[in-house]
Enzyme design. Structure first.
Site, PDB file in Angstrom:
ATOM      1  N   LYS A  58     -12.183   4.473   2.289  1.00  0.00           N
ATOM      2  CA  LYS A  58     -10.558   4.406   2.166  1.00  0.00           C
ATOM      3  C   LYS A  58     -10.206   5.298   0.826  1.00  0.00           C
ATOM      4  O   LYS A  58      -9.364   6.117   0.833  1.00  0.00           O
ATOM      5  CB  LYS A  58     -10.035   3.059   1.833  1.00  0.00           C
ATOM      6  N   ASP A  73      -6.019   0.882   4.703  1.00  0.00           N
ATOM      7  CA  ASP A  73      -6.202  -0.167   3.741  1.00  0.00           C
ATOM      8  C   ASP A  73      -5.313  -1.334   4.599  1.00  0.00           C
ATOM      9  O   ASP A  73      -5.252  -1.345   5.650  1.00  0.00           O
ATOM     10  CB  ASP A  73      -5.000   0.219   2.693  1.00  0.00           C
TER      11      ASP A  73
END
Ligand code: SF4
Length: 218
Positions: A122, A140
Protein backbone atom coordinates in the site's frame (compact mmCIF):
# COMPACT_ATOMS: atom_id res chain seq x y z
CA UNK A 1 -25.26 -10.76 -5.94
CA UNK A 2 -21.82 -9.45 -6.84
CA UNK A 3 -21.48 -6.15 -8.63
CA UNK A 4 -21.23 -6.10 -12.44
CA UNK A 5 -18.62 -4.22 -14.46
CA UNK A 6 -21.31 -1.90 -15.80
CA UNK A 7 -22.34 -1.03 -12.24
CA UNK A 8 -18.70 -0.36 -11.36
CA UNK A 9 -18.48 2.06 -14.29
CA UNK A 10 -21.50 3.86 -12.84
CA UNK A 11 -19.70 4.00 -9.46
CA UNK A 12 -16.58 5.49 -11.09
CA UNK A 13 -18.68 8.29 -12.59
CA UNK A 14 -20.33 8.98 -9.22
CA UNK A 15 -16.99 8.99 -7.34
CA UNK A 16 -15.59 11.49 -9.87
CA UNK A 17 -18.69 13.67 -9.68
CA UNK A 18 -18.77 13.74 -5.88
CA UNK A 19 -15.04 14.25 -5.35
CA UNK A 20 -13.51 15.79 -8.49
CA UNK A 21 -10.69 17.36 -6.44
CA UNK A 22 -9.75 14.27 -4.42
CA UNK A 23 -6.01 14.21 -3.81
CA UNK A 24 -3.31 12.89 -1.52
CA UNK A 25 -3.88 14.64 1.81
CA UNK A 26 -0.43 13.91 3.20
CA UNK A 27 1.59 17.13 2.97
CA UNK A 28 4.96 16.54 1.26
CA UNK A 29 7.45 18.38 -0.90
CA UNK A 30 9.33 15.46 -2.47
CA UNK A 31 9.25 11.64 -2.78
CA UNK A 32 11.29 11.13 0.41
CA UNK A 33 8.89 13.21 2.51
CA UNK A 34 5.92 11.34 1.00
CA UNK A 35 7.58 8.02 1.84
CA UNK A 36 8.10 9.07 5.48
CA UNK A 37 4.57 10.56 5.76
CA UNK A 38 2.95 7.44 4.29
CA UNK A 39 4.92 5.18 6.60
CA UNK A 40 3.81 7.31 9.57
CA UNK A 41 0.17 7.20 8.44
CA UNK A 42 -0.35 3.47 9.13
CA UNK A 43 -3.21 3.22 11.64
CA UNK A 44 -3.16 7.00 12.06
CA UNK A 45 -5.07 9.92 10.51
CA UNK A 46 -3.54 12.11 7.81
CA UNK A 47 -4.44 15.16 9.91
CA UNK A 48 -2.27 13.98 12.80
CA UNK A 49 0.57 12.95 10.46
CA UNK A 50 0.54 16.41 8.85
CA UNK A 51 0.68 18.04 12.27
CA UNK A 52 3.74 15.99 13.20
CA UNK A 53 5.52 16.29 9.83
CA UNK A 54 5.07 20.09 9.77
CA UNK A 55 7.73 20.12 12.51
CA UNK A 56 9.55 16.88 11.63
CA UNK A 57 10.36 17.86 8.03
CA UNK A 58 12.02 21.07 9.21
CA UNK A 59 14.41 19.10 11.41
CA UNK A 60 15.02 16.10 9.09
CA UNK A 61 15.41 16.71 5.36
CA UNK A 62 17.54 13.79 4.17
CA UNK A 63 18.12 10.12 5.08
CA UNK A 64 21.42 11.23 6.66
CA UNK A 65 19.52 13.61 8.97
CA UNK A 66 17.39 10.74 10.32
CA UNK A 67 20.54 8.76 11.05
CA UNK A 68 22.28 11.68 12.79
CA UNK A 69 20.18 11.23 15.96
CA UNK A 70 19.58 8.40 18.41
CA UNK A 71 16.50 6.32 17.76
CA UNK A 72 15.09 7.55 21.11
CA UNK A 73 15.25 11.16 19.88
CA UNK A 74 13.40 10.30 16.68
CA UNK A 75 10.85 8.29 18.67
CA UNK A 76 10.31 11.33 20.85
CA UNK A 77 9.79 13.54 17.78
CA UNK A 78 6.96 11.31 16.50
CA UNK A 79 5.60 10.05 19.81
CA UNK A 80 2.05 11.38 19.28
CA UNK A 81 1.72 8.92 16.38
CA UNK A 82 0.59 5.33 16.94
CA UNK A 83 3.30 2.63 16.81
CA UNK A 84 5.92 5.39 17.05
CA UNK A 85 8.66 3.12 18.39
CA UNK A 86 8.53 0.74 15.43
CA UNK A 87 8.02 3.52 12.94
CA UNK A 88 11.14 5.37 14.17
CA UNK A 89 13.17 2.17 13.89
CA UNK A 90 11.88 1.58 10.35
CA UNK A 91 12.59 5.17 9.30
CA UNK A 92 16.21 4.83 10.42
CA UNK A 93 16.59 1.38 8.81
CA UNK A 94 15.13 2.53 5.49
CA UNK A 95 17.26 5.70 5.57
CA UNK A 96 20.34 3.49 5.94
CA UNK A 97 19.27 1.31 3.01
CA UNK A 98 18.45 4.30 0.81
CA UNK A 99 21.96 5.64 1.39
CA UNK A 100 23.74 2.30 0.96
CA UNK A 101 21.80 0.97 -2.04
CA UNK A 102 20.07 3.90 -3.75
CA UNK A 103 22.53 6.83 -3.29
CA UNK A 104 20.06 8.43 -0.88
CA UNK A 105 17.25 8.62 -3.47
CA UNK A 106 13.79 7.02 -3.29
CA UNK A 107 13.60 4.38 -6.05
CA UNK A 108 10.66 5.05 -8.45
CA UNK A 109 9.62 1.40 -8.48
CA UNK A 110 7.05 -0.44 -6.37
CA UNK A 111 8.97 -3.70 -6.05
CA UNK A 112 12.16 -1.92 -4.98
CA UNK A 113 10.23 0.25 -2.51
CA UNK A 114 8.73 -2.88 -0.98
CA UNK A 115 12.23 -4.09 -0.07
CA UNK A 116 12.54 -1.12 2.35
CA UNK A 117 11.82 -1.76 6.06
CA UNK A 118 8.23 -0.94 7.03
CA UNK A 119 7.15 -0.39 3.41
CA UNK A 120 4.32 -2.66 2.26
CA UNK A 121 2.43 -2.75 -1.00
CA UNK A 122 0.00 0.00 0.00
CA UNK A 123 2.74 2.46 0.99
CA UNK A 124 4.74 1.63 -2.15
CA UNK A 125 1.67 2.19 -4.36
CA UNK A 126 0.97 5.56 -2.71
CA UNK A 127 4.56 6.69 -3.31
CA UNK A 128 4.91 5.57 -6.94
CA UNK A 129 1.55 7.03 -7.95
CA UNK A 130 1.76 10.35 -6.11
CA UNK A 131 5.48 11.07 -6.25
CA UNK A 132 6.33 9.59 -9.64
CA UNK A 133 3.05 9.60 -11.57
CA UNK A 134 3.18 5.82 -12.13
CA UNK A 135 -0.36 4.37 -12.34
CA UNK A 136 -1.03 2.38 -9.16
CA UNK A 137 -3.97 1.73 -6.90
CA UNK A 138 -3.27 1.56 -3.19
CA UNK A 139 -5.89 -0.31 -1.17
CA UNK A 140 -6.21 1.20 2.28
CA UNK A 141 -8.94 0.66 4.86
CA UNK A 142 -11.36 3.05 3.06
CA UNK A 143 -10.91 1.51 -0.39
CA UNK A 144 -11.30 -1.99 1.02
CA UNK A 145 -14.47 -1.11 2.96
CA UNK A 146 -16.12 0.65 0.01
CA UNK A 147 -15.30 -2.17 -2.45
CA UNK A 148 -16.71 -4.78 -0.09
CA UNK A 149 -19.85 -2.84 0.84
CA UNK A 150 -20.58 -2.42 -2.85
CA UNK A 151 -20.09 -6.17 -3.40
CA UNK A 152 -17.24 -5.47 -5.78
CA UNK A 153 -15.40 -8.03 -3.65
CA UNK A 154 -16.32 -10.63 -1.06
CA UNK A 155 -15.81 -9.74 2.62
CA UNK A 156 -13.14 -12.43 2.96
CA UNK A 157 -11.06 -11.13 0.01
CA UNK A 158 -7.56 -9.82 0.74
CA UNK A 159 -6.53 -6.19 0.00
CA UNK A 160 -4.51 -7.56 -2.92
CA UNK A 161 -7.62 -9.22 -4.40
CA UNK A 162 -9.46 -5.90 -4.05
CA UNK A 163 -6.59 -4.07 -5.76
CA UNK A 164 -6.54 -6.55 -8.65
CA UNK A 165 -10.30 -6.41 -9.19
CA UNK A 166 -10.45 -2.61 -9.18
CA UNK A 167 -7.47 -2.43 -11.56
CA UNK A 168 -9.06 -4.97 -13.90
CA UNK A 169 -12.30 -2.97 -14.13
CA UNK A 170 -10.84 0.54 -14.15
CA UNK A 171 -8.94 2.10 -17.09
CA UNK A 172 -5.26 2.39 -16.17
CA UNK A 173 -5.16 6.14 -16.76
CA UNK A 174 -7.79 6.50 -14.02
CA UNK A 175 -6.13 4.36 -11.33
CA UNK A 176 -4.50 7.19 -9.37
CA UNK A 177 -7.52 9.54 -9.48
CA UNK A 178 -9.90 6.68 -8.69
CA UNK A 179 -7.77 5.73 -5.69
CA UNK A 180 -8.08 9.25 -4.26
CA UNK A 181 -11.77 9.51 -5.08
CA UNK A 182 -12.62 6.22 -3.34
CA UNK A 183 -10.59 7.28 -0.31
CA UNK A 184 -12.53 10.57 -0.13
CA UNK A 185 -15.80 8.68 -0.70
CA UNK A 186 -14.95 6.32 2.18
CA UNK A 187 -13.56 9.03 4.45
CA UNK A 188 -16.32 11.60 4.03
CA UNK A 189 -19.42 9.74 2.78
CA UNK A 190 -19.35 5.94 3.09
CA UNK A 191 -17.79 6.22 6.56
CA UNK A 192 -17.00 3.20 8.71
CA UNK A 193 -19.65 4.35 11.23
CA UNK A 194 -22.88 5.89 9.96
CA UNK A 195 -22.38 5.87 6.18
CA UNK A 196 -24.58 8.33 4.28
CA UNK A 197 -26.75 5.65 2.63
CA UNK A 198 -29.95 7.70 2.67
CA UNK A 199 -28.42 10.31 0.34
CA UNK A 200 -26.05 8.03 -1.56
CA UNK A 201 -26.24 7.95 -5.38
CA UNK A 202 -25.00 4.35 -5.23
CA UNK A 203 -27.84 3.11 -2.99
CA UNK A 204 -29.84 1.51 -5.86
CA UNK A 205 -26.92 -0.83 -6.61
CA UNK A 206 -25.40 -1.19 -3.11
CA UNK A 207 -25.94 -4.43 -1.22
CA UNK A 208 -24.82 -3.02 2.13
CA UNK A 209 -26.75 0.25 1.72
CA UNK A 210 -30.02 -1.55 1.00
CA UNK A 211 -29.50 -3.79 4.01
CA UNK A 212 -28.86 -0.82 6.27
CA UNK A 213 -31.87 1.11 4.99
CA UNK A 214 -34.09 -1.91 5.56
CA UNK A 215 -32.78 -2.36 9.10
CA UNK A 216 -33.36 1.33 9.87
CA UNK A 217 -36.93 1.13 8.53
CA UNK A 218 -37.80 -1.81 10.80
FE1 SF4 B 1 -21.73 3.24 1.27
FE2 SF4 B 1 -24.30 3.30 1.93
FE3 SF4 B 1 -23.52 4.38 -0.36
FE4 SF4 B 1 -23.50 1.76 -0.05
S1 SF4 B 1 -25.30 3.10 -0.06
S2 SF4 B 1 -21.88 2.98 -0.95
S3 SF4 B 1 -22.91 1.54 2.13
S4 SF4 B 1 -22.95 5.08 1.70
Amino acid sequence: MMMTKKQWEFCLDQFAEMFPDAHCELVHANPFELLIATLLSAQCTDVLVNRVTSVLFKKYKTPEDYLSVDCEELQNDIRSIGLFRNKAKNIQALSRLLIEVYSGEVPPNRDLLMTLPGVGRKTANVVVSNAFGIPALAVDTHVERVAKRLAMNRWKDSPLAVEEKIMRWTPMNKWTDTHHQIIFFGRYHCKAQNPGCAVCPLLPICREGKKRMKTNAN
